[in-house]
Design a protein around this motif. Structure first.
Motif, PDB file in Angstrom:
ATOM      1  N   PHE A  52       1.599   0.089   3.594  1.00  0.00           N
ATOM      2  CA  PHE A  52       1.607   1.101   4.655  1.00  0.00           C
ATOM      3  C   PHE A  52       1.394   0.359   5.968  1.00  0.00           C
ATOM      4  O   PHE A  52       0.487  -0.466   6.062  1.00  0.00           O
ATOM      5  CB  PHE A  52       0.467   2.114   4.468  1.00  0.00           C
ATOM      6  CG  PHE A  52       0.837   3.301   3.621  1.00  0.00           C
ATOM      7  CD1 PHE A  52       1.234   3.141   2.310  1.00  0.00           C
ATOM      8  CD2 PHE A  52       0.769   4.591   4.144  1.00  0.00           C
ATOM      9  CE1 PHE A  52       1.567   4.240   1.517  1.00  0.00           C
ATOM     10  CE2 PHE A  52       1.102   5.704   3.370  1.00  0.00           C
ATOM     11  CZ  PHE A  52       1.503   5.525   2.053  1.00  0.00           C
ATOM     12  N   THR A 112      -2.946   7.844   7.434  1.00  0.00           N
ATOM     13  CA  THR A 112      -1.855   8.454   6.675  1.00  0.00           C
ATOM     14  C   THR A 112      -2.004   8.169   5.187  1.00  0.00           C
ATOM     15  O   THR A 112      -1.828   9.058   4.347  1.00  0.00           O
ATOM     16  CB  THR A 112      -0.495   7.929   7.181  1.00  0.00           C
ATOM     17  OG1 THR A 112      -0.378   8.273   8.556  1.00  0.00           O
ATOM     18  CG2 THR A 112       0.663   8.533   6.403  1.00  0.00           C
ATOM     19  N   PRO A 134       7.979  -1.097  -1.612  1.00  0.00           N
ATOM     20  CA  PRO A 134       8.188   0.035  -0.706  1.00  0.00           C
ATOM     21  C   PRO A 134       7.252  -0.085   0.509  1.00  0.00           C
ATOM     22  O   PRO A 134       6.093  -0.473   0.341  1.00  0.00           O
ATOM     23  CB  PRO A 134       7.782   1.250  -1.549  1.00  0.00           C
ATOM     24  CG  PRO A 134       7.737   0.787  -2.953  1.00  0.00           C
ATOM     25  CD  PRO A 134       7.434  -0.674  -2.917  1.00  0.00           C
ATOM     26  N   THR A 177       5.822   2.086   3.767  1.00  0.00           N
ATOM     27  CA  THR A 177       5.726   3.353   4.490  1.00  0.00           C
ATOM     28  C   THR A 177       5.407   3.054   5.942  1.00  0.00           C
ATOM     29  O   THR A 177       4.399   2.420   6.251  1.00  0.00           O
ATOM     30  CB  THR A 177       4.650   4.256   3.879  1.00  0.00           C
ATOM     31  OG1 THR A 177       4.991   4.525   2.515  1.00  0.00           O
ATOM     32  CG2 THR A 177       4.542   5.579   4.639  1.00  0.00           C
ATOM     33  N   ASP A 216      -4.828  10.824  -2.870  1.00  0.00           N
ATOM     34  CA  ASP A 216      -4.946  11.390  -4.209  1.00  0.00           C
ATOM     35  C   ASP A 216      -3.626  11.290  -4.971  1.00  0.00           C
ATOM     36  O   ASP A 216      -3.600  11.095  -6.173  1.00  0.00           O
ATOM     37  CB  ASP A 216      -5.403  12.846  -4.143  1.00  0.00           C
ATOM     38  CG  ASP A 216      -6.819  12.956  -3.587  1.00  0.00           C
ATOM     39  OD1 ASP A 216      -7.534  11.936  -3.619  1.00  0.00           O
ATOM     40  OD2 ASP A 216      -7.190  14.047  -3.116  1.00  0.00           O
ATOM     41  N   TYR A 217      -2.537  11.465  -4.239  1.00  0.00           N
ATOM     42  CA  TYR A 217      -1.221  11.363  -4.867  1.00  0.00           C
ATOM     43  C   TYR A 217      -0.888   9.921  -5.222  1.00  0.00           C
ATOM     44  O   TYR A 217      -0.239   9.642  -6.221  1.00  0.00           O
ATOM     45  CB  TYR A 217      -0.133  11.900  -3.925  1.00  0.00           C
ATOM     46  CG  TYR A 217      -0.122  13.406  -3.834  1.00  0.00           C
ATOM     47  CD1 TYR A 217       0.635  14.155  -4.713  1.00  0.00           C
ATOM     48  CD2 TYR A 217      -0.869  14.062  -2.868  1.00  0.00           C
ATOM     49  CE1 TYR A 217       0.662  15.540  -4.629  1.00  0.00           C
ATOM     50  CE2 TYR A 217      -0.858  15.443  -2.788  1.00  0.00           C
ATOM     51  CZ  TYR A 217      -0.094  16.173  -3.666  1.00  0.00           C
ATOM     52  OH  TYR A 217      -0.079  17.536  -3.592  1.00  0.00           O
ATOM     53  N   GLU A 218      -1.314   9.016  -4.364  1.00  0.00           N
ATOM     54  CA  GLU A 218      -0.955   7.606  -4.555  1.00  0.00           C
ATOM     55  C   GLU A 218      -1.813   6.934  -5.621  1.00  0.00           C
ATOM     56  O   GLU A 218      -1.551   5.807  -6.028  1.00  0.00           O
ATOM     57  CB  GLU A 218      -1.070   6.836  -3.227  1.00  0.00           C
ATOM     58  CG  GLU A 218      -0.192   7.369  -2.100  1.00  0.00           C
ATOM     59  CD  GLU A 218       1.271   6.976  -2.266  1.00  0.00           C
ATOM     60  OE1 GLU A 218       1.588   6.242  -3.212  1.00  0.00           O
ATOM     61  OE2 GLU A 218       2.090   7.423  -1.434  1.00  0.00           O
ATOM     62  N   ARG A 219      -2.871   7.603  -6.077  1.00  0.00           N
ATOM     63  CA  ARG A 219      -3.775   7.036  -7.082  1.00  0.00           C
ATOM     64  C   ARG A 219      -4.169   5.600  -6.731  1.00  0.00           C
ATOM     65  O   ARG A 219      -3.912   4.661  -7.481  1.00  0.00           O
ATOM     66  CB  ARG A 219      -3.137   7.103  -8.473  1.00  0.00           C
ATOM     67  CG  ARG A 219      -2.985   8.540  -8.974  1.00  0.00           C
ATOM     68  CD  ARG A 219      -2.321   8.574 -10.322  1.00  0.00           C
ATOM     69  NE  ARG A 219      -0.973   8.015 -10.228  1.00  0.00           N
ATOM     70  CZ  ARG A 219      -0.419   7.231 -11.146  1.00  0.00           C
ATOM     71  NH1 ARG A 219      -1.082   6.920 -12.220  1.00  0.00           N
ATOM     72  NH2 ARG A 219       0.796   6.796 -10.977  1.00  0.00           N
ATOM     73  N   ARG A 258      -4.520  10.450   3.767  1.00  0.00           N
ATOM     74  CA  ARG A 258      -4.009  11.811   3.558  1.00  0.00           C
ATOM     75  C   ARG A 258      -3.330  11.932   2.203  1.00  0.00           C
ATOM     76  O   ARG A 258      -3.376  12.969   1.558  1.00  0.00           O
ATOM     77  CB  ARG A 258      -2.991  12.156   4.653  1.00  0.00           C
ATOM     78  CG  ARG A 258      -3.577  12.925   5.822  1.00  0.00           C
ATOM     79  CD  ARG A 258      -2.518  13.133   6.878  1.00  0.00           C
ATOM     80  NE  ARG A 258      -1.377  13.924   6.404  1.00  0.00           N
ATOM     81  CZ  ARG A 258      -0.159  13.858   6.932  1.00  0.00           C
ATOM     82  NH1 ARG A 258       0.077  13.041   7.932  1.00  0.00           N
ATOM     83  NH2 ARG A 258       0.800  14.624   6.479  1.00  0.00           N
ATOM     84  N   PHE A 259      -2.632  10.874   1.802  1.00  0.00           N
ATOM     85  CA  PHE A 259      -1.857  10.916   0.556  1.00  0.00           C
ATOM     86  C   PHE A 259      -2.597  10.229  -0.592  1.00  0.00           C
ATOM     87  O   PHE A 259      -2.042  10.022  -1.668  1.00  0.00           O
ATOM     88  CB  PHE A 259      -0.500  10.236   0.751  1.00  0.00           C
ATOM     89  CG  PHE A 259       0.342  10.853   1.835  1.00  0.00           C
ATOM     90  CD1 PHE A 259       0.421  12.232   1.970  1.00  0.00           C
ATOM     91  CD2 PHE A 259       1.053  10.064   2.714  1.00  0.00           C
ATOM     92  CE1 PHE A 259       1.201  12.809   2.963  1.00  0.00           C
ATOM     93  CE2 PHE A 259       1.841  10.622   3.712  1.00  0.00           C
ATOM     94  CZ  PHE A 259       1.910  11.999   3.836  1.00  0.00           C
ATOM     95  N   GLN A 318       2.477  -1.444  -2.861  1.00  0.00           N
ATOM     96  CA  GLN A 318       3.184  -0.935  -1.703  1.00  0.00           C
ATOM     97  C   GLN A 318       2.434  -1.274  -0.424  1.00  0.00           C
ATOM     98  O   GLN A 318       1.273  -1.685  -0.449  1.00  0.00           O
ATOM     99  CB  GLN A 318       3.437   0.557  -1.817  1.00  0.00           C
ATOM    100  CG  GLN A 318       2.196   1.382  -2.084  1.00  0.00           C
ATOM    101  CD  GLN A 318       2.509   2.873  -2.033  1.00  0.00           C
ATOM    102  OE1 GLN A 318       3.363   3.313  -1.276  1.00  0.00           O
ATOM    103  NE2 GLN A 318       1.818   3.648  -2.831  1.00  0.00           N
ATOM    104  N   ARG A 378      -4.300  -0.155  -8.758  1.00  0.00           N
ATOM    105  CA  ARG A 378      -3.213  -0.047  -7.789  1.00  0.00           C
ATOM    106  C   ARG A 378      -3.708  -0.407  -6.396  1.00  0.00           C
ATOM    107  O   ARG A 378      -4.591   0.233  -5.846  1.00  0.00           O
ATOM    108  CB  ARG A 378      -2.660   1.381  -7.799  1.00  0.00           C
ATOM    109  CG  ARG A 378      -1.920   1.717  -9.093  1.00  0.00           C
ATOM    110  CD  ARG A 378      -1.810   3.187  -9.288  1.00  0.00           C
ATOM    111  NE  ARG A 378      -0.945   3.806  -8.294  1.00  0.00           N
ATOM    112  CZ  ARG A 378       0.352   4.003  -8.480  1.00  0.00           C
ATOM    113  NH1 ARG A 378       0.934   3.640  -9.589  1.00  0.00           N
ATOM    114  NH2 ARG A 378       1.072   4.568  -7.550  1.00  0.00           N
TER     115      ARG A 378
END
Lengths: 139, 142
Positions: free
Chosen positions: A106, A20, A134, A136, A26-29, A23-24, A104, A2
């Motif tokens: 950012f 940013t 997407p 961000t 781990d969630y975004e893998r 920060r995310f 995605q 990814r």
């Protein structure tokens, strides 16, 4: 793998976009980050520079724009690649997103542009129109 | 625990935004969604009050809000993502940003545009204003 694309211009906001994502992270893998800087295309004759000098100048300014983001990614230990491209900013972001298979993007909601006073930077708006990914937006 | 505000209006675009959030749960990390629908009847209420009581109107707009939330709640139930939800009243963008703050959310994920009239805009006016007003990161899903 990814891939997340982060176009940066060296502005505090674009560095915030990197922070940013971290920060995310781990969630975004995240598999890897592609850190991109887009430089204006200069032609030989610009300030009486020849082609080699222009290439060197582009590289130097690109590296300057990337350095803060690179530091953050290195500290975080996230795999990343850097790209310095020339051309129109938004179309280049969209092209590199496609080339890298990014899932995605950012980015800062506004960068260093001449019309930074705009709420949502024109680059962000144009990028949204050129890709279906997407995005961000970070302030 | 990551808290994400997802404003929805029942549109396909809003569903895609929620799907993007649900994907984040595949990390196995704890995450909570706050599903929000904003109703903005303020202007119409003035004239509507002549023909319907306030209680009737409140019930009506709450019903509209519940309808807008239904598809999203179904998705969250199916994916077993913990959530809270609410219908709020007010100007959409400001209400979205205020709710995110109030509920201690870390980010906002939303569609670029919902059931707007002008669909040829890249970014709808609500998403545009949310990006403008929010100090939180805003993910726009197309």
């Amino acid at each position: 793998m990814r891939t997340v694309l982060i176009p940066v211009d060296g502005s505090p906001q674009s560095t915030m976009a990197v922070a940013t994502l971290l920060r995310f992270a781990d969630y975004e893998r995240i598999g890897q980050v592609c850190l991109l800087n887009v430089q204006p295309e200069l032609h030989p004759g610009y300030r009486a520079l020849d082609a080699a000098e222009i290439a060197a100048l582009t590289l130097q300014q690109g590296e300057r724009a990337l350095i803060d983001g690179v530091r953050l990614l290195e500290e975080a230990g996230i795999p990343f690649q850097i790209r310095i491209e020339t051309g129109a900013v938004a179309p280049t972001i969209a092209r590199v997103a496609e080339e890298t298979g990014a899932e995605q993007i950012f980015m800062g909601s506004q960068g260093r542009g001449a019309i930074a006073a705009f709420v949502l930077g024109s680059v962000a708006i144009k990028t949204l129109s050129l890709t279906s990914l997407p995005i961000t937006l970070v302030r | 625990m990551l808290k994400i505000l997802v404003p929805v209006d029942g549109s396909e675009n809003a569903k895609r935004a929620l799907a993007h959030v649900i994907e984040l749960t595949q990390s196995g990390l704890p995450l909570q969604v706050h599903l929000l629908n904003v109703q903005s009847p303020l202007q119409s209420k003035i004239s509507l009050n002549a023909i319907a009581s306030q209680a009737t109107l409140d019930a009506y707009f709450h019903e509209l809000g519940d309808e807008a939330l239904a598809a999203g709640l179904a998705l969250l139930n199916q994916a077993r993502v913990p959530y809270q939800y609410s219908v709020e009243f007010g100007p959409p963008a400001k209400t979205i940003v205020d709710e995110a703050q109030k509920r201690g959310c870390h980010r906002i994920v939303m569609g670029t545009r919902g059931f707007g009239l002008i669909s040829n805009l890249v970014v709808g006016s609500i998403a545009y204003q949310v990006v403008h007003l929010s100090t939180l990161p805003v993910t726009l899903v197309q």
